[in-house]
Design a protein around this motif. Structure first.
Motif, PDB file in Angstrom:
ATOM      1  N   ASP A   1       1.037  -1.132  -0.457  1.00 26.19           N
ATOM      2  CA  ASP A   1      -0.064   0.231  -0.197  1.00 26.19           C
ATOM      3  C   ASP A   1       1.241   1.250   0.292  1.00 26.19           C
ATOM      4  OD1 ASP A   1      -2.712   1.725  -0.091  1.00 26.19           O
ATOM      5  OD2 ASP A   1      -1.931   2.343   2.223  1.00 26.19           O
TER       6      ASP A   1
ATOM      7  N   GLN B   1       1.149   5.502  -0.369  1.00 25.33           N
ATOM      8  CA  GLN B   1       0.205   7.107  -0.141  1.00 25.33           C
ATOM      9  C   GLN B   1       1.482   7.618  -0.596  1.00 25.33           C
ATOM     10  OE1 GLN B   1      -1.560   8.081   3.598  1.00 25.33           O
ATOM     11  NE2 GLN B   1      -1.182   9.423   2.969  1.00 25.33           N
TER      12      GLN B   1
ATOM     13  N   HIS C   1     -15.143  11.413  -0.529  1.00 24.50           N
ATOM     14  CA  HIS C   1     -14.618  11.889   0.603  1.00 24.50           C
ATOM     15  C   HIS C   1     -15.639  13.009   1.218  1.00 24.50           C
ATOM     16  CE1 HIS C   1     -12.501  13.160   3.671  1.00 24.50           C
ATOM     17  NE2 HIS C   1     -11.693  13.947   3.168  1.00 24.50           N
TER      18      HIS C   1
ATOM     19  N   LYS D   1     -11.331  10.990  -3.722  1.00 26.31           N
ATOM     20  CA  LYS D   1     -10.316  10.138  -3.987  1.00 26.31           C
ATOM     21  C   LYS D   1      -9.623   8.814  -4.465  1.00 26.31           C
ATOM     22  CE  LYS D   1      -9.316  11.408   1.162  1.00 26.31           C
ATOM     23  NZ  LYS D   1      -9.288  10.629   1.899  1.00 26.31           N
TER      24      LYS D   1
ATOM     25  N   HIS E   1      -2.365   5.190  -3.586  1.00 25.89           N
ATOM     26  CA  HIS E   1      -3.444   6.255  -3.425  1.00 25.89           C
ATOM     27  C   HIS E   1      -2.714   7.729  -2.406  1.00 25.89           C
ATOM     28  CE1 HIS E   1      -3.874   5.074   0.931  1.00 25.89           C
ATOM     29  NE2 HIS E   1      -3.493   3.858   0.024  1.00 25.89           N
TER      30      HIS E   1
ATOM     31  N   ARG F   1      -3.598  10.497  -1.354  1.00 28.51           N
ATOM     32  CA  ARG F   1      -4.267  10.888   0.323  1.00 28.51           C
ATOM     33  C   ARG F   1      -4.510   9.722   0.904  1.00 28.51           C
ATOM     34  NH1 ARG F   1      -8.762  15.542  -1.189  1.00 28.51           N
ATOM     35  NH2 ARG F   1      -9.313  14.081  -2.342  1.00 28.51           N
ATOM     36  N   PRO F   2      -4.745   9.562   2.203  1.00 25.75           N
ATOM     37  CA  PRO F   2      -5.435   8.677   3.179  1.00 25.75           C
ATOM     38  C   PRO F   2      -6.848   8.248   2.194  1.00 25.75           C
ATOM     39  CG  PRO F   2      -4.162  10.057   4.564  1.00 25.75           C
ATOM     40  CD  PRO F   2      -4.361  11.367   3.057  1.00 25.75           C
TER      41      PRO F   2
ATOM     42  N   ASP G   1      -7.323   2.439   5.733  1.00 26.57           N
ATOM     43  CA  ASP G   1      -6.822   2.704   7.281  1.00 26.57           C
ATOM     44  C   ASP G   1      -7.397   1.466   8.342  1.00 26.57           C
ATOM     45  OD1 ASP G   1      -5.062   4.742   6.305  1.00 26.57           O
ATOM     46  OD2 ASP G   1      -6.215   6.769   6.822  1.00 26.57           O
TER      47      ASP G   1
ATOM     48  N   ARG H   1      -6.398  -2.181   7.255  1.00 25.48           N
ATOM     49  CA  ARG H   1      -5.071  -2.392   8.087  1.00 25.48           C
ATOM     50  C   ARG H   1      -4.869  -2.662   9.541  1.00 25.48           C
ATOM     51  NH1 ARG H   1      -0.582   1.988   5.025  1.00 25.48           N
ATOM     52  NH2 ARG H   1       0.414   0.713   6.357  1.00 25.48           N
TER      53      ARG H   1
END
Length: 289
Positions: free
Chosen positions: A5, A7, A53, A63, A78, A80-81, A86, A89
């Motif tokens: 993953d 970011q 988002h 996003k 990606h 942005r978060p 999240d 994970r």
């Protein structure tokens, strides 16, 4: 299965080399854009989806999430978060068994998570509409429809966002997309297409919800206007009666009643007030206003 993953707005060349991603997919891996796409090259596949988002005040932006699939691995990228990644994970931080999954199955799971974000957006939208309707019915909402107009624009934006993914989810469900995939993966991709259609239906229903709320507001305004008109009609009838009496008392005829001086004046005023009070009692009893 190995999950990577990232970011970032690009993909490190060292990662691409180690994963032996084909050149066509490398170009996609280093590109940026906001249009959902999907591609396949032998054992490798790639897709890009937009995740809604909530930025506040019922406004949503997208996003971008890129997924790269290869033998034994999947890479997500990606800039942005993304909340569901999240959460996933964090959930799998200790003693995770995600590695037991087939990479194609995990890709389907991530795409399913992305569709869930549209259902969450619809729930937030419906919750705000419910609060607005409650305020309308309890006369706590003004007659300004600007907020509803903005919500209509939000519904249109989400509808355009979800409809742009049709090529992604319809391609997954076709037999020519990864024909060597196990039957279980093929069924998962078919369920994904049905979930996508359900999400489209839910998002498209947002427009009807706004129209329904606007009708509630319009009907409430009409009821309030009717109530005001009933009050005005009652006042017009009452003062019209008084005007008739005052006009009759002002006629220049020599009658004994006009010679009563103060007594006649107070009798006339008292009679008008008594009749007006009687009209108020009758109208209140019959709920005319």
């Amino acid at each position: 299965m190995f999950w990577i993953d990232l970011q970032t707005n690009t993909c490190p060349e060292s990662v691409l080399v180690r994963l032996k991603i084909p050149a066509p997919l490398v170009e996609n891996a280093t590109s940026t854009g906001s249009t959902p796409l999907i591609g396949v090259d032998g054992e490798f596949a790639w897709c890009r989806v937009a995740v809604p988002h909530h930025t506040g005040n019922l406004k949503f932006d997208g996003k971008m999430l890129d997924l790269f699939l290869g033998p034994g691995f999947i890479m997500s990228r990606h800039e942005r978060p993304i909340a569901f990644i999240d959460a996933l994970r964090e959930r799998e931080y200790v003693h995770s068994r995600l590695g037991c999954l087939d990479a194609r199955s995990f890709m389907g799971s991530l795409l399913d998570w992305s569709l869930d974000t549209y259902f969450e957006a619809v729930m937030q939208f419906e919750g705000e509409l419910d609060r607005i309707e409650a305020d309308i019915l309890e006369d706590r909402y003004d007659e300004d429809s600007v907020k509803l107009a903005n919500m209509r624009k939000t519904a249109a934006r989400l509808r355009r966002m979800i409809n742009s993914h049709r090529i992604v989810f319809s391609s997954l469900a076709r037999a020519d997309f990864m024909p060597e995939a196990p039957e279980s993966v093929a069924r998962q991709f078919e369920r994904l297409e049905q979930q996508f259609l359900n999400a489209v239906s839910a998002v498209e229903g947002m427009r009807e919800l706004v129209v329904g709320t606007l009708e509630v507001l319009t009907n409430r305004i009409a009821l309030r206007t009717n109530k005001s008109l009933r009050v005005l009609s009652f006042l017009a009838a009452t003062f019209g009666f008084m005007s008739v009496v005052v006009g009759a008392m002002g006629m220049n005829f020599e009658t004994s009643f006009f010679g009563t001086k103060d007594l006649g004046f107070f009798v006339t005023i008292g009679a008008m007030l008594a009749v007006s009070a009687l009209l108020i009692v009758i109208s209140a009893h019959r709920k005319w206003f």
